[in-house]
Each structure stands twice: as structure tokens, then as C-alpha cells.
Design an enzyme around this catalytic site. Sequence first.
Site, PDB file in Angstrom:
ATOM      1  N   LYS A 115      11.910 -11.996   1.854  1.00  0.00           N
ATOM      2  CA  LYS A 115      11.552 -10.703   2.450  1.00  0.00           C
ATOM      3  C   LYS A 115      12.765 -10.218   3.213  1.00  0.00           C
ATOM      4  CE  LYS A 115       7.887  -8.023   2.717  1.00  0.00           C
ATOM      5  NZ  LYS A 115       6.837  -7.889   1.679  1.00  0.00           N
TER       6      LYS A 115
HETATM    7  P1  NAD Z   1       3.813   2.458   3.017  1.00  0.00           P
HETATM    8  O1  NAD Z   1       4.920   2.582   3.957  1.00  0.00           O
HETATM    9  O2  NAD Z   1       3.860   3.199   1.724  1.00  0.00           O
HETATM   10  O3  NAD Z   1       2.425   2.873   3.745  1.00  0.00           O
HETATM   11  C1  NAD Z   1       2.004   2.294   4.944  1.00  0.00           C
HETATM   12  C2  NAD Z   1       0.823   3.096   5.472  1.00  0.00           C
HETATM   13  O4  NAD Z   1       0.301   2.432   6.614  1.00  0.00           O
HETATM   14  C3  NAD Z   1       1.189   4.513   5.913  1.00  0.00           C
HETATM   15  O5  NAD Z   1       0.131   5.385   5.597  1.00  0.00           O
HETATM   16  C4  NAD Z   1       1.321   4.363   7.423  1.00  0.00           C
HETATM   17  O6  NAD Z   1       1.109   5.592   8.116  1.00  0.00           O
HETATM   18  C5  NAD Z   1       0.212   3.374   7.691  1.00  0.00           C
HETATM   19  N1  NAD Z   1       0.354   2.657   8.954  1.00  0.00           N
HETATM   20  C6  NAD Z   1       1.455   2.078   9.496  1.00  0.00           C
HETATM   21  N2  NAD Z   1       1.167   1.543  10.696  1.00  0.00           N
HETATM   22  C7  NAD Z   1      -0.150   1.766  10.891  1.00  0.00           C
HETATM   23  C8  NAD Z   1      -1.055   1.444  11.936  1.00  0.00           C
HETATM   24  N3  NAD Z   1      -0.650   0.774  13.016  1.00  0.00           N
HETATM   25  N4  NAD Z   1      -2.350   1.828  11.796  1.00  0.00           N
HETATM   26  C9  NAD Z   1      -2.784   2.499  10.706  1.00  0.00           C
HETATM   27  N5  NAD Z   1      -1.972   2.840   9.688  1.00  0.00           N
HETATM   28  C10 NAD Z   1      -0.683   2.469   9.793  1.00  0.00           C
HETATM   29  O7  NAD Z   1       3.610   0.876   2.771  1.00  0.00           O
HETATM   30  P2  NAD Z   1       2.908   0.163   1.546  1.00  0.00           P
HETATM   31  O8  NAD Z   1       3.940  -0.166   0.543  1.00  0.00           O
HETATM   32  O9  NAD Z   1       1.686   0.923   1.162  1.00  0.00           O
HETATM   33  O10 NAD Z   1       2.487  -1.233   2.215  1.00  0.00           O
HETATM   34  C11 NAD Z   1       1.283  -1.370   2.968  1.00  0.00           C
HETATM   35  C12 NAD Z   1       0.974  -2.859   3.108  1.00  0.00           C
HETATM   36  O11 NAD Z   1       0.814  -3.431   1.805  1.00  0.00           O
HETATM   37  C13 NAD Z   1       2.045  -3.702   3.788  1.00  0.00           C
HETATM   38  O12 NAD Z   1       1.458  -4.718   4.543  1.00  0.00           O
HETATM   39  C14 NAD Z   1       2.814  -4.313   2.622  1.00  0.00           C
HETATM   40  O13 NAD Z   1       3.466  -5.511   2.960  1.00  0.00           O
HETATM   41  C15 NAD Z   1       1.683  -4.544   1.655  1.00  0.00           C
HETATM   42  N6  NAD Z   1       2.108  -4.642   0.256  1.00  0.00           N
HETATM   43  C16 NAD Z   1       2.773  -3.617  -0.348  1.00  0.00           C
HETATM   44  C17 NAD Z   1       3.158  -3.741  -1.684  1.00  0.00           C
HETATM   45  C18 NAD Z   1       3.834  -2.627  -2.432  1.00  0.00           C
HETATM   46  O14 NAD Z   1       4.024  -2.767  -3.653  1.00  0.00           O
HETATM   47  N7  NAD Z   1       4.185  -1.527  -1.823  1.00  0.00           N
HETATM   48  C19 NAD Z   1       2.875  -4.921  -2.375  1.00  0.00           C
HETATM   49  C20 NAD Z   1       2.181  -5.941  -1.727  1.00  0.00           C
HETATM   50  C21 NAD Z   1       1.799  -5.781  -0.405  1.00  0.00           C
END
Ligand code: NAD
Length: 425
Positions: A115
Amino acid sequence: MLNGQLEKMEEFDQPAYRIAMAYFDSAARLMHLDPNLYERFKTPQRALIVSVPIRRQDDRVQVFRGYRVQHNSALGPFKGGIRYHPGVNLGEVAALAMWMTWKCALVGLPFGGAKGGIRCDPDTLSRAELQRLTRRYTSEIFPIIGPDKDIPAPDIGTNEQIMAWMMDTYSQHVGYAIPGVVTGKPISIGGSMGREDATGRGLAFTILEAMRHLSISASGSTAVIQGFGNVGKHAARILSGYGIRIVGVGDAKGCLLHEGGFDISRLLNYTAREGTVIGFPEGESLSPAALITQPCTVLIPAAVSGMINLENAAQLQCRILAEGANLATDFEADAILNDRGVFVIPDILANAGGVIVSYFEWVQDLQNYFWKEKEIQDRLAEVMTGTFAHVLSRSLSEKTEMRMTALMIAIEKLATAHLARGLYP
Ligand code: NAD
């Protein structure tokens, strides 16, 4: 130290690392993991801290802190996302790197976990500043990444444009185009069909499988989604296509409730334009705490770690908790959910769709041969539903919760690889 006492590891001692270690410790004890392997798995193989100086718009130089942590490479090259967020720290990155190791092992990918991230608020940086930050960070971690070494991908605060700049910077250093150095790139430079929505799609597959197991029909079911970024919005779109009503959504700026169910395509258009769900004409606003505890069939935390915790676990009113976010649930909260009979689809299973299609992207880049979207979605469905069935059947036969079962399967696979490879020198 399989004695149940969490050893303090000062370098990594942060909330997310404590959650990861508590789960790992618990799984290791349950499966009687060899203490020598336990010692090797509990800390990352390598952790790099870099300073990332950039010139800001006002001509001042600002130095950001960046990280890349590589947890374990016994199963193959390292793989894991890059996070741009003000809360990024060494312990969090190390925890998420370990989590990538378990996720890749669980779903059978030939990758180890890594990561990375930069402590910054991407919303306060201009596009040009973000580009400079990304290019300098890529240069600083250049010695330890590469298509055969470590392959970054998007995570919170990063997207396909950031991956394009990383790919270009790496390729400029080497002297020719190397698309396989990152995944989650634009299609035009070697990205894969189906990568953009892969995590949300995979999450939806596991939710549908859980509903089938629990004899819950999709039509008439409801979902609440916290975090409306890449994972949350695609999960919303795909689940609503199966007739599941999305009754609550929230992001970092606020939350909305609409018991009749949101018009998802309208909401997606709105958030694409405004960058938040706030101000959308349907539904009424509510607090983040109230969003999490809304009655619903499925609750999907898809934002940051630790959002399901001791403060809210006893109040959750969902039948299924599908963890889009990594380390979404605190260790202590997990025990409460188990006691209350909430069916948990653990993060390393629920959100594995992203890294599965990242693997497909990497394979396509190495072969210079690209697959059709249908082929990718079918293969994704096969891996997700196959892994879900495997975890569920072992969970039922061994009477162990889904989370511990998934972790133990992953740790067993890594242990087998370590024992086969031996200890160098
Ligand atoms: P992103 O940046 O596209 O979206 C994150 C979202 O969470 C946004 O809408 C943001 O406003 C919101 N957010 C942030 N802090 C917040 C809070 N304190 N309360 C409420 N909402 C909040 O990120 P993403 O890629 O969608 O990732 C989201 C989660 O999924 C993370 O934990 C990431 O590790 C996990 N994840 C993502 C992927 C991927 O392919 N993008 C894969 C596996 C896991």
C-alpha cells in the site's frame, strides 16, 4: 507472541494497524499458526518513507510525506493502492499493506500485499499541483516499484488520471512505455475494460450471494451506503439494477435519507457534477451517526477504516454488513455484530473485485492482448462467487464467522508458500 497481548510496535502504532493486528492475532491463535511464521507475517517486509517536495501555485515549496509499504512477496510481486488523504500515516499504510496480502491470497491471485500514500488533502490542490505531487512521489518510490516488483493502483483520493501520471513518470525514467507498472489506468494507455466499477461490482456479487444464502429476495430489500466514491457509487448503481432500493447515502460532506429509494442515475449525474451528495433534491439530510444506524437490509461502509465501532455496533439495524472499505469494523465492534447475528461479508472478500480486475489488467498489459468487457465481468463473477462459496461452506462446517474463516484461508495459503520457499539465507 501468540499470547493475546498486542505487542507495541512503535513505528506502526496507529488505529488502523491496531485493528489489523487484533484480527491477525485472533486468526493466528485460532488456527495455531506456526510462531516463526507469525513473527514473519506481523510486520511488513519493507517500508519506505519519502519526502515529496512540490512548488505550489504561489511559488512556495511545500514538502509532503509519502509512503510505500510492502508487506509480503512470497506469492508474487507486491500489489496495492495509493491513497491521497490528510489522515495517511505509516501505521495505516502498513495495516492496509498486510490486508492486501490476505486479500490477494484469499482470492488466489499471484500477488503479495502493498500500500502507499501521501498525507495531503487532494481537494486543496490544483490539477497541476496534483500532477507535480504524483510525478515526484513516483520518482521517489521508483527503485521499489515496477511490473515485476510492485504494481500500484487507485485508492481513496486517487483515480485513473493519477495512475496515468504514475505510468508516464515511470516510463520516462525507463525510456519506453511500461503500462504494467500500475493498474486502474485509462483504457487509452493499457487500462482494462471493467476496472473502473470492478470493486462495486464484486461487492454487489457478494451481497447477492449472501442474500441467496439467507433467503432474502433482492426486490424489497434496501441498502445504505456510507462513502459515495468509486466503490460506493458503482455498488449503488449495480445493486439498484437488481431491484435493491438505495435508501441512504453519505460522503465526507454529509448524508441523505430517502425511504422511497433514490433515483440512482439522477444521483450519479448530480454527484459527478457537484462532487457531493449534499444538495441533491431527493431525500432529507441526516447525521453520519444516524445514517449508519438506519434500518436496512444491507449496510455498506465504503469510506475510511473504523467507521463501525463500539459507539454504533450495538445500534446497527442491518441484516448484512458488506465491507466496501478496508478495516471498516473495529475488532471490538466485530464481536458485537457476531453476537447480534449480523451477517458480515468481510473486507478482504467483499472488496476484492478491484484487485481481481487489476490482476486481469496486469496480465493484459504483459501480454499486450486485451479482453472484452463481458469476458472480464464473467471472470470476475466466477472468482467472487467461487471465493464466497468456499468461505461460506468452511464457515458453516467449522462454525467460525466469515471474517475469521476468510483470514484463516488466506494465512494458510501464505504459510504454505513460505514453508515451500524456506528462509533465505
Ligand atoms: P474514493 O476516494 O473514490 O471515495 C471515498 C468516499 O468516501 C468519498 O465519497 C468521500 O467523500 C467519502 N468519505 C471520506 N471520508 C469520509 C467520512 N469520514 N465519512 C463519510 N464519508 C467519507 O475512494 P474509494 O476508491 O471509493 O475507496 C473507498 C474505500 O474502499 C476505501 O476504504 C478503500 O480502501 C476501499 N477500496 C477501494 C478499492 C478501489 O478499487 N477503489 C478497492 C478495494 C477497497
